[in-house]
Design a protein around this motif. Structure first.
Motif, PDB file in Angstrom:
ATOM      1  N   GLN A   1       0.816  -1.205   0.000  1.00  0.00           N
ATOM      2  CA  GLN A   1       0.000   0.000   0.000  1.00  0.00           C
ATOM      3  C   GLN A   1       0.850   1.256   0.000  1.00  0.00           C
ATOM      4  N   LEU A   2       0.232   2.324  -0.463  1.00  0.00           N
ATOM      5  CA  LEU A   2       0.789   3.668  -0.392  1.00  0.00           C
ATOM      6  C   LEU A   2      -0.036   4.429   0.627  1.00  0.00           C
ATOM      7  N   VAL A   3       0.624   5.280   1.400  1.00  0.00           N
ATOM      8  CA  VAL A   3      -0.085   6.144   2.334  1.00  0.00           C
ATOM      9  C   VAL A   3       0.273   7.578   1.976  1.00  0.00           C
ATOM     10  N   VAL A   4      -0.747   8.369   1.672  1.00  0.00           N
ATOM     11  CA  VAL A   4      -0.570   9.780   1.336  1.00  0.00           C
ATOM     12  C   VAL A   4      -1.027  10.590   2.544  1.00  0.00           C
ATOM     13  N   PHE A   5      -0.128  11.397   3.093  1.00  0.00           N
ATOM     14  CA  PHE A   5      -0.424  12.186   4.280  1.00  0.00           C
ATOM     15  C   PHE A   5      -1.000  13.533   3.850  1.00  0.00           C
ATOM     16  N   LEU A   6      -2.293  13.716   4.088  1.00  0.00           N
ATOM     17  CA  LEU A   6      -2.963  14.964   3.734  1.00  0.00           C
ATOM     18  C   LEU A   6      -2.679  16.047   4.765  1.00  0.00           C
ATOM     19  N   THR A   7      -2.433  15.630   6.001  1.00  0.00           N
ATOM     20  CA  THR A   7      -1.964  16.523   7.062  1.00  0.00           C
ATOM     21  C   THR A   7      -0.759  15.864   7.711  1.00  0.00           C
TER      22      THR A   7
ATOM     23  N   VAL B   1       4.494  10.861   1.120  1.00  0.00           N
ATOM     24  CA  VAL B   1       3.944   9.596   0.641  1.00  0.00           C
ATOM     25  C   VAL B   1       4.848   8.483   1.141  1.00  0.00           C
ATOM     26  N   ALA B   2       4.248   7.434   1.691  1.00  0.00           N
ATOM     27  CA  ALA B   2       5.021   6.303   2.204  1.00  0.00           C
ATOM     28  C   ALA B   2       4.547   5.019   1.534  1.00  0.00           C
ATOM     29  N   TRP B   3       5.471   4.084   1.362  1.00  0.00           N
ATOM     30  CA  TRP B   3       5.197   2.759   0.804  1.00  0.00           C
ATOM     31  C   TRP B   3       5.300   1.748   1.922  1.00  0.00           C
ATOM     32  N   SER B   4       4.424   0.755   1.913  1.00  0.00           N
ATOM     33  CA  SER B   4       4.505  -0.297   2.919  1.00  0.00           C
ATOM     34  C   SER B   4       4.157  -1.638   2.302  1.00  0.00           C
ATOM     35  N   ALA B   5       4.919  -2.628   2.687  1.00  0.00           N
ATOM     36  CA  ALA B   5       4.615  -4.010   2.325  1.00  0.00           C
ATOM     37  C   ALA B   5       3.500  -4.500   3.259  1.00  0.00           C
TER      38      ALA B   5
ATOM     39  N   THR C   1      -5.197  10.912   6.312  1.00  0.00           N
ATOM     40  CA  THR C   1      -4.401  10.227   5.292  1.00  0.00           C
ATOM     41  C   THR C   1      -5.315   9.518   4.300  1.00  0.00           C
ATOM     42  N   LEU C   2      -4.740   9.166   3.164  1.00  0.00           N
ATOM     43  CA  LEU C   2      -5.361   8.253   2.217  1.00  0.00           C
ATOM     44  C   LEU C   2      -4.492   7.003   2.184  1.00  0.00           C
ATOM     45  N   VAL C   3      -5.079   5.862   2.433  1.00  0.00           N
ATOM     46  CA  VAL C   3      -4.382   4.578   2.362  1.00  0.00           C
ATOM     47  C   VAL C   3      -4.832   3.931   1.049  1.00  0.00           C
ATOM     48  N   ILE C   4      -3.882   3.687   0.174  1.00  0.00           N
ATOM     49  CA  ILE C   4      -4.177   3.122  -1.152  1.00  0.00           C
ATOM     50  C   ILE C   4      -3.639   1.707  -1.176  1.00  0.00           C
ATOM     51  N   GLU C   5      -4.550   0.743  -1.045  1.00  0.00           N
ATOM     52  CA  GLU C   5      -4.171  -0.674  -1.021  1.00  0.00           C
ATOM     53  C   GLU C   5      -4.191  -1.227  -2.444  1.00  0.00           C
ATOM     54  N   LEU C   6      -3.052  -1.753  -2.876  1.00  0.00           N
ATOM     55  CA  LEU C   6      -2.944  -2.323  -4.218  1.00  0.00           C
ATOM     56  C   LEU C   6      -3.446  -3.756  -4.210  1.00  0.00           C
ATOM     57  N   LYS C   7      -4.286  -4.097  -5.167  1.00  0.00           N
ATOM     58  CA  LYS C   7      -4.866  -5.429  -5.215  1.00  0.00           C
ATOM     59  C   LYS C   7      -4.122  -6.361  -6.171  1.00  0.00           C
ATOM     60  N   LYS C   8      -3.257  -5.836  -6.998  1.00  0.00           N
ATOM     61  CA  LYS C   8      -2.534  -6.666  -7.972  1.00  0.00           C
ATOM     62  C   LYS C   8      -1.048  -6.576  -7.752  1.00  0.00           C
TER      63      LYS C   8
END
Length: 120
Positions: free
Chosen positions: A64-70, A93-97, A113-120
């Motif tokens: 996932q990517l985490v975008v910090f809005l604040t 922006v942070a990347w996490s396994a 924050t926005l947490v963007i979970e990758l499905k592929k």
């Protein structure tokens, strides 16, 4: 016999939560998490954590990517009990396994924050 039963019940109460699978972020964070997009490729979660609040222990099963809005500071604790302090600025922006963790907002203000979970 009664004492043995009570001891077994107490042991089960302590051990079962550790054996149970961690919850999904949307479940553990409750009203502080909202799915804003969910399709075949990604799931995007808007996370609004009040000052002093926590996401609760949860599992990210994919990258996932985490975008910090604040910006803000937090303590992140993994399932094995290890903790680390994080400081982020708005726009970071942070990347996490995949990971199982809890994040507590140590800032004196809400963190979004926005947490963007990758499905592929």
């Amino acid at each position: 016999m009664k004492r043995f039963t009570v001891m077994c019940a107490a042991a089960c109460a302590l051990l079962l939560p550790a054996l149970a699978p961690a919850q999904d972020l949307v479940q553990s964070a409750g009203k502080n998490a909202k799915v804003v997009l969910d399709n075949a490729d990604v799931r995007v979660i808007e996370l609004n954590i009040p000052a002093g609040a926590s996401t609760g222990m949860h599992e990210h099963k994919t990258d996932q990517l985490v975008v910090f809005l604040t910006g803000g500071t937090a303590t992140q604790t993994t399932a094995d009990g290890k903790s680390k302090q994080l400081t982020r600025k708005a726009g970071d922006v942070a990347w996490s396994a995949p990971v199982t963790h809890d994040t507590k907002n140590d800032s004196g203000k809400p963190v979004r924050t926005l947490v963007i979970e990758l499905k592929k």
